[in-house]
Design an enzyme around this catalytic site. Structure first.
Site, short mmCIF file in Angstrom:
data_model
loop_
_atom_site.label_atom_id
_atom_site.label_comp_id
_atom_site.label_asym_id
_atom_site.label_seq_id
_atom_site.Cartn_x
_atom_site.Cartn_y
_atom_site.Cartn_z
N ALA A 184 0.62 -1.44 0.29
CA ALA A 184 -0.07 -0.06 0.32
C ALA A 184 0.60 1.21 -0.07
O ALA A 184 0.25 2.67 -1.04
CB ALA A 184 -0.90 -0.29 1.00
N THR A 221 -4.91 -11.20 13.54
CA THR A 221 -5.58 -10.34 13.32
C THR A 221 -5.47 -9.23 12.69
O THR A 221 -4.52 -8.28 12.28
CB THR A 221 -6.15 -9.03 14.75
OG1 THR A 221 -6.34 -10.27 15.34
CG2 THR A 221 -7.28 -7.96 14.75
N CYS A 306 15.28 0.33 0.57
CA CYS A 306 14.76 -0.03 0.85
C CYS A 306 15.78 -1.49 2.14
O CYS A 306 14.47 -2.05 2.43
CB CYS A 306 12.66 -1.00 0.88
SG CYS A 306 12.80 -0.49 -0.51
N1 PMP Z 1 9.35 -6.13 -3.65
C1 PMP Z 1 9.60 -4.01 -4.60
C2 PMP Z 1 9.60 -3.42 -5.47
C3 PMP Z 1 9.64 -3.04 -3.47
O1 PMP Z 1 9.80 -2.06 -3.88
C4 PMP Z 1 9.26 -3.16 -2.04
C5 PMP Z 1 9.48 -2.22 -1.35
N2 PMP Z 1 10.78 -1.86 -1.26
C6 PMP Z 1 8.95 -4.58 -1.89
C7 PMP Z 1 8.86 -5.42 -3.02
C8 PMP Z 1 8.22 -4.70 -0.20
O2 PMP Z 1 7.38 -4.13 -0.10
P1 PMP Z 1 6.46 -4.02 1.10
O3 PMP Z 1 7.78 -2.64 1.88
O4 PMP Z 1 5.21 -3.13 1.92
O5 PMP Z 1 7.27 -4.65 2.66
#
Ligand code: PMP
Length: 364
Positions: A184, A221, A306
């Site tokens: 999301a 939940t 990330c």
């Molecule tokens: N797949 C891709 C291509 C993403 O860019 C990301 C977030 N960087 C994720 C998966 C992981 O998503 P989330 O942050 O919802 O765990």
């Protein structure tokens, strides 16, 4: 004023999501409870499920809410009893989900090698799942998912697509995918919620067991507020036009190329997400650039952002054959629908300032 150019890491929470969650905050109940309170929460979750299912042309029962795309990817890959083929440029949450995965290479344009994929599909006799993302988070390169799917279907393999970065930004044919991972927060919804969309019923082993929520695919939940915000963001993603942002991104690249012949664009290829650009500044490490831009109030990222702030060389750029001396000097600029021309001007000015300063330091 802070300038945010890191939409592929996360997008600002949109007003519609915020409103939906604020309204949900006044509702008390656990969706599994049978009393009125519980039923009220259940009804709202099911309404959100229907809206999300409709977007992906899936049945509501096919929407399995999770804590985000990392978990959705794990449910798809770890839950599947059979062989897994993944592309060499998948997000870490796909790449690291199963150590026994078979990796299919990409070409210099960052696009999956369909010939190798077919060879792999021919070799593998067991039930197989092919995992190819719709668009890459670092480069923005869009994958030929319809062709991947046609090949996979020829060999009766299941098609899983991590569509996180592509949703709303490029048009996708959901019909060619069996399983879709969604997050999301890349869409203007809240962080910590997403879904695995099952367009086809695939027997997956639950990764979280317990109360049997989400048709026992994912106990726990439900994230009620998150789900409300998620549905509102998906609804908004239906009618977005990214053409203006594509033009803005293209102008940024054109202007920078004119200003400085030493700026390299590592993924100026099509088809690509309309909002993403990967730019290398020769001789200046990505981490140094990220810090310098940050000091100037500009948020960009180095490669995949990330991964808990870790700066490591990009597996994705390596898989494309980008030389290390360029990939270690690359930053990712990713825009959102609210980005404007003046921001491009501010970015270019800062880029040139960092470049001039570091070049004079290098010469000393
Ligand atoms: N797949 C891709 C291509 C993403 O860019 C990301 C977030 N960087 C994720 C998966 C992981 O998503 P989330 O942050 O919802 O765990």
């Amino acid at each position: 004023m802070n300038l945010y150019f890191d939409y592929n890491a996360t997008a600002p929470l949109c007003e519609e999501s915020k409103q939906a969650m604020l309204e949900g905050m006044d509702v008390t109940g656990n969706a599994s409870s049978i009393h009125q309170n519980g039923r009220r929460v259940r009804q709202k979750i099911e309404q959100a499920r229907e809206e999300i299912a409709d977007f992906f042309k899936a049945s509501p029962a096919g929407v399995i809410f999770t804590s985000g795309a990392t978990e959705a990817n794990h449910l798809a890959l770890c839950g599947f009893e059979g062989r897994i083929i993944v592309s060499a440029i998948e997000h870490d949450s796909v790449d690291q989900a199963r150590t026994d995965r078979v990796v299919c290479p990409v070409n210099a344009k960052g696009v999956l090698d369909l010939e190798v994929l077919e060879d792999l599909l021919k070799e593998i006799e067991d039930p197989t799942m092919v995992c190819v993302m719709a668009a890459n988070n670092e480069t923005g390169i869009v994958q030929p998912i319809e062709e991947v799917s046609a090949l996979a279907k020829k060999y009766e393999a299941v098609v899983h697509c991590d569509a996180v970065q592509a949703i709303g930004r490029v048009s996708l044919s959901w019909e060619c995918m069996d399983l879709i991972s969604v997050s999301a927060h890349k869409l203007g919804g809240p962080q910590g919620v997403g879904a695995l969309i099952m367009r086809k019923e695939v027997p997956l082993k639950a990764q979280l067991r317990g109360g049997g929520q989400e048709r026992s695919f994912r106990s726990g939940t439900e994230n009620f507020l998150g789900i409300l915000g998620f549905a509102a963001a998906i609804k908004k993603a239906r009618n977005q036009n990214w053409k203006g942002i594509k033009d803005l991104r293209d102008r940024l690249e054109e202007r920078l190329a004119k200003q400085c012949s030493e700026a390299s664009f590592l993924t100026r290829l099509e088809p690509r997400l309309p909002n993403t650009s990967v730019i290398a500044m020769k001789g200046v490490k990505s981490a140094t650039q990220v810090m310098s831009f940050d000091l100037a109030g500009i948020a960009i990222s180095a490669g995949a952002a990330c991964s808990s702030g870790r700066v490591k060389s990009s597996r994705v750029l390596r898989a494309m054959g980008v030389p290390e001396d360029l990939s270690e000097c690359a930053i990712r600029v990713s825009m959102g629908l609210d980005c404007e021309e003046r921001m491009v001007g501010q970015f270019l000015e800062t880029w040139m300032k960092i470049y001039t300063q570091t070049q004079s330091q290098l010469r000393r």
